[in-house]
Design an enzyme around this catalytic site. Structure first.
Site, PDB file in Angstrom:
ATOM      1  N   SER A   1      46.015  13.027  66.268  1.00 16.16           N
ATOM      2  CA  SER A   1      47.267  12.603  65.617  1.00 16.16           C
ATOM      3  C   SER A   1      48.382  12.365  66.634  1.00 16.16           C
ATOM      4  CB  SER A   1      47.711  13.650  64.581  1.00 16.16           C
ATOM      5  OG  SER A   1      46.685  13.949  63.675  1.00 16.16           O
TER       6      SER A   1
ATOM      7  N   LYS B   1      43.057  20.799  56.641  1.00 16.89           N
ATOM      8  CA  LYS B   1      44.323  20.383  56.026  1.00 16.89           C
ATOM      9  C   LYS B   1      44.596  21.232  54.774  1.00 16.89           C
ATOM     10  CE  LYS B   1      45.403  16.840  58.758  1.00 16.89           C
ATOM     11  NZ  LYS B   1      46.726  16.668  59.407  1.00 16.89           N
TER      12      LYS B   1
ATOM     13  N   ASP C   1      46.161  11.243  57.692  1.00 14.78           N
ATOM     14  CA  ASP C   1      46.661  11.276  56.313  1.00 14.78           C
ATOM     15  C   ASP C   1      46.466   9.942  55.609  1.00 14.78           C
ATOM     16  OD1 ASP C   1      47.359  13.912  56.581  1.00 14.78           O
ATOM     17  OD2 ASP C   1      49.487  13.539  56.908  1.00 14.78           O
TER      18      ASP C   1
ATOM     19  N   ARG D   1      61.286  18.621  60.889  1.00 18.18           N
ATOM     20  CA  ARG D   1      61.639  18.639  62.307  1.00 18.18           C
ATOM     21  C   ARG D   1      63.156  18.556  62.482  1.00 18.18           C
ATOM     22  NH1 ARG D   1      56.605  16.487  62.023  1.00 18.18           N
ATOM     23  NH2 ARG D   1      55.175  16.606  63.822  1.00 18.18           N
TER      24      ARG D   1
END
EC number: 2.5.1.19
Length: 428
Positions: free
Chosen positions: A198, A342, A314, A28
């Site tokens: 998430s 995933k 995760d 990011r």
């Protein structure tokens, strides 16, 4: 011939782990810094396959940057505008979901032909929800092999106003839109359809955008209000936090076979939702201590848990391994249906490999139930080229049996030094 790594039983773990940078934050930050006005120095950048794919893509897109010798610092000359190219090109992003998805959105603001593709697994990870949302804004996107999956041909065109995005499979679709939208030519609202999975990753994205000068308002994560014709501005220096997801393996190791393990580079002020993994360990019985820049875990008796892990998919995998070492009952991880899209189908893979080591496992459509083995079995763990499966099952060596990991270098995707650091705190 497949490479194998056999880990002998680990009697005890103790020590300090200095965490490498977060993969999620690194990629990011690279994209934000590239489009920001001014020069940005990223500190503690992760050096891994996923980050290298993003760096290679930015280089092809004309972004100038300078990496330190150890690749842990990166100085980026931001362009102060959306990414653009002068000619058609193709970008290969391996199996990096955040790199591919965020670049798909970002590159809809320019008008050259760009092909975005990835490896075999990436071509089986759905992207239709993101494409549908971008097409609402008049983006010209074409599937090159099969509908709803990469590779894609991008021809720009994103312009129109409000859009609706389905985030029931991945929060990365929303993250990609949020980071792109301020650079578009119009103000807009982004409406979230269905349940947002998430959610902590959206909080991370918003916090990072704020560090680069863009503040996004939202209404209970259902509507996001974006001001167009905005400009990201360099913060000068940006410190990439240690990876909280990767911290989970060492904290879990301490909970199972400590000693005490301290992870540094992430702590109580983290922008990463996965620090909440430590709270789950505490609920299971581990002793947790917090600092501004560290989390510490000490062994204690561990009990089973029944928990919704939708926000932390995760680290839910790490809890599945901790469940093998609980003293009572069955651990159930709920609302983890997005494991199926995933790096591999993690519900099937985790259930299969957990059974190999002796656990009794029930795999549902959206959940996994794990009863600890009466006796651990020596096993060879297939990793499915999934870095997190390799790292999770390395913790089975904390039992009284050895464990063999197939293709251990799949960890290079996000954590090349994992096995080295685990060995450094282990007594065998």
């Amino acid at each position: 011939m497949q490479e194998l790594l056999t880990l002998q039983p680990i009697v005890r773990v103790n020590g300090t782990i200095h965490l490498p940078g977060s993969k999620s934050i690194s990629n990011r930050a690279l994209l934000l810094a590239a489009q920001a006005l001014g020069k940005t120095c990223l500190i503690n950048l992760l050096d891994s396959y996923d980050v290298r794919y993003m760096l290679d893509a930015l280089h092809k897109l004309g972004i100038n940057y300078c990496l330190s010798i150890d690749r842990r610092s990166c100085e980026i000359d931001g362009i102060g505008r959306p990414l653009r190219v002068d000619t058609a090109l193709e970008l290969y992003l391996g199996n990096s979901g955040i790199a591919l998805r965020s670049l798909v959105a970002a590159l809809c603001l320019q008008n050259k032909n760009i092909i975005i593709t990835g490896d075999k697994r990436m071509k089986n990870r759905p992207i239709g929800h993101l494409v549908d949302a971008l097409r609402q804004g008049s983006a010209q996107i074409h599937y090159l092999e099969k509908d709803n999956y990469p590779p894609l041909l991008l021809q720009g065109g994103f312009y129109n106003g409000d859009i609706t995005i389905d985030c029931s499979l991945s929060s990365q679709f929303l993250t990609s839109l949020l980071m792109m939208a301020p650079l578009a030519s119009q103000d807009r609202c982004i409406f979230v359809k269905g349940r947002l999975v998430s959610k902590p990753y959206i909080d991370m994205t918003l916090a990072m955008m704020k560090s680069f000068g863009i503040v996004v308002q939202h209404d209970q994560y259902k509507i996001f209000y974006i001001k167009g014709k905005s400009q990201y501005r360099s913060p000068g220096h940006y410190l990439v936090e240690g990876d909280a997801t990767n911290a989970s393996y060492f904290l879990a190791a301490a909970a199972i076979r400590g000693g005490t393990v301290r992870v540094t580079g992430v702590g109580s002020n983290s922008i990463q939702g996965d620090i909440r993994f430590a709270d789950i360990l505490a609920n299971m019985g581990a002793i947790i201590r917090w600092g501004v820049n560290y989390i510490e875990c000490t062994r204690n008796s561990l009990c089973s848990i029944d928990i919704d892990m939708n926000a932390l998919p995760d680290t839910a995998m790490t809890i599945a391994i901790v469940a093998l070492f609980t003293y009572n009952g069955v651990t159930t991880l709920r609302n983890i249906y997005n494991w199926r899209i995933k790096e591999t189908n993690r519900l099937v893979a985790m259930a299969t490999e957990l059974r190999k080591v002796g656990a009794i496992v029930v795999e549902g459509k959206e959940y996994l139930s794990i009863k600890p083995p009466n006796m651990f079995k020596i096993a060879k763990i297939n990793t499915y080229d999934d870095h997190r499966i390799a790292m999770c099952f390395a913790l089975v060596a904390l039992s009284n049996v050895s464990i063999t990991i197939v293709n251990p270098k799949c960890t290079y995707k996000t954590f090349p030094d994992f096995f080295k650091l685990l060995k450094g705190i282990s007594i065998t």
